[in-house]
Design a protein around this motif. Structure first.
Motif, short mmCIF file in Angstrom:
data_model
loop_
_atom_site.label_atom_id
_atom_site.label_comp_id
_atom_site.label_asym_id
_atom_site.label_seq_id
_atom_site.Cartn_x
_atom_site.Cartn_y
_atom_site.Cartn_z
N ASN A 52 0.83 -1.22 0.00
CA ASN A 52 0.00 0.00 0.00
C ASN A 52 0.86 1.26 0.00
O ASN A 52 0.36 2.37 0.22
CB ASN A 52 -0.94 0.01 1.20
CG ASN A 52 -0.19 0.08 2.53
OD1 ASN A 52 1.01 -0.14 2.59
ND2 ASN A 52 -0.91 0.38 3.60
N GLN A 56 4.13 1.67 -7.03
CA GLN A 56 3.14 0.82 -7.70
C GLN A 56 3.60 0.44 -9.10
O GLN A 56 3.09 -0.51 -9.68
CB GLN A 56 1.79 1.55 -7.77
CG GLN A 56 1.22 1.92 -6.41
CD GLN A 56 0.88 0.72 -5.54
OE1 GLN A 56 0.43 -0.31 -6.04
NE2 GLN A 56 1.14 0.81 -4.24
N ASP A 57 4.53 1.20 -9.65
CA ASP A 57 5.08 0.92 -10.98
C ASP A 57 6.56 0.57 -10.80
O ASP A 57 7.37 1.40 -10.39
CB ASP A 57 4.93 2.15 -11.88
CG ASP A 57 5.48 1.93 -13.28
OD1 ASP A 57 5.94 0.81 -13.57
OD2 ASP A 57 5.43 2.88 -14.08
N ASP A 76 -1.62 -8.37 -3.41
CA ASP A 76 -1.77 -7.01 -3.94
C ASP A 76 -0.61 -6.58 -4.81
O ASP A 76 -0.64 -5.48 -5.38
CB ASP A 76 -1.95 -6.01 -2.79
CG ASP A 76 -3.26 -6.21 -2.05
OD1 ASP A 76 -4.21 -6.69 -2.67
OD2 ASP A 76 -3.32 -5.88 -0.85
N VAL A 77 0.41 -7.41 -4.93
CA VAL A 77 1.58 -7.02 -5.73
C VAL A 77 1.99 -8.08 -6.75
O VAL A 77 2.54 -7.75 -7.80
CB VAL A 77 2.78 -6.67 -4.80
CG1 VAL A 77 3.23 -7.86 -4.01
CG2 VAL A 77 3.93 -6.07 -5.59
N ASN A 80 1.03 -7.57 -10.39
CA ASN A 80 1.37 -6.29 -11.01
C ASN A 80 2.20 -6.55 -12.28
O ASN A 80 3.29 -7.12 -12.22
CB ASN A 80 2.19 -5.45 -10.02
CG ASN A 80 2.42 -4.03 -10.50
OD1 ASN A 80 2.67 -3.78 -11.67
ND2 ASN A 80 2.34 -3.08 -9.57
#
Length: 311
Positions: A52, A56-57, A76-77, A80
């Motif tokens: 969190n 995120q990139d 959550d990752v 990605n």
């Protein structure tokens, strides 16, 4: 050459982790390093990540050798699309011990019928005579590091423990099952059910109406794993019918759990705010430091995530 380590979590976490991470890196023999919350992406060697947090990139981190997750959960990752670096999840003895204590406490609560006395202080002499632990079947779904540790603790207390996992496992003292038929068998004896599976497409809504119906009448559910493991509407209906006596839930699809959610007001639900086991800064820092040491020494990383499995 200086090793650049980016701490990428919420801002409030940095003061909690700066000192223990620095100490752990020094203790592991990683002495020439720059640990910071602000490093140019192309210069970063390792990312210490909270999913969190601000990163995120991952595509700008072209030099990054590994992403080291601060959480046990990686759902959550892991999916990605920009994450091409190796990802390690958090497995540390502080987090494990915290989970063991929480699970053991709530299993004993339901096994002993403690709620009868905790909530029954009205002058009525109520006796509860539970079976001995050896006569109380407990099932744990998920035999990873946390599930195995909890199973071993419950076996040590004398419980009759069944464990289920997607792949075959062998835990001393635990009846280990796997596969669909094994799941049905594990649920069929579960007077107390503990959920410690990861969240994957295969485990979402695993505990649905059909699976709940397999459980013994009056069973208890304890979920410190992942909220989406449970079909919420199916659980509410099973609680309303009395087929499930009580559910103690620490994790939810939406967190914090919205005030209007029916779990809050249901008399047969206990809500705890995702506190079953928090990552401890000191022990988590030791795991992070050891993985950086291993990477720099050309040794394999601990707790690498399998992208295909999702954990």
């Amino acid at each position: 050459m200086t090793i650049n380590i980016l701490f990428a979590a919420l801002e409030a976490r940095w003061p909690q982790y700066e000192r223990p991470l620095t100490a752990a890196l020094n203790a592991a023999g990683v002495t020439d390093f720059n640990l910071s919350t602000d490093i140019a992406p192309q210069e970063v060697d390792y990312i210490v990540l909270a999913p969190n947090g601000p990163v995120q990139d991952f595509s700008p981190y072209t030099r990054c050798k590994a992403v080291l997750n601060l959480w046990a959960g990686v759902e959550d990752v892991v999916s990605n699309p920009t994450l091409t670096q190796p990802l390690a999840r958090m497995v540390d003895h502080g987090l494990t011990q915290g989970m063991v204590e929480w699970v053991t406490g709530h299993v004993l609560r339901h096994h002993l019928g403690m709620d009868t006395h905790i909530h029954g202080q009205d002058g009525v002499w109520r006796k509860v005579n539970p079976p001995l632990a050896q006569d109380r079947p407990v099932t744990i779904l998920g035999l990873g590091a946390l599930g195995t540790a909890c199973a071993e603790a419950l076996v040590a207390l004398g419980f009759d423990v069944t464990g289920w996992s997607r792949s075959a496992k062998d835990v001393p003292g635990v009846r280990c099952l796997n596969g669909e038929s094994g799941l049905r068998q594990a649920l069929g004896t579960a007077q107390i059910l503990v959920l410690l599976l990861p969240k994957t497409p295969e485990t979402e809504n695993l505990l649905n109406a059909q699976k709940l119906a397999l459980m013994p009448e009056g069973a208890f559910i304890v979920n410190p794993g992942r909220g989406p493991l449970i079909d919420d509407q199916a659980l509410l209906e099973a609680l309303d019918s009395g087929h499930i006596a009580h559910a103690t839930l620490d994790v939810f699809r939406v967190e914090p759990l919205p005030p209007e959610h029916p779990y809050w007001a249901h008399p047969s639900v206990t809500v705890t705010p995702h506190v079953a086991s928090e990552t401890r800064e000191d022990t988590a820092s030791e795991v992070i430091a050891e993985n950086i040491r291993r990477s720099e020494a050309g040794e394999p990383l601990l707790h690498l995530v399998d992208r295909d499995l999702g954990y």
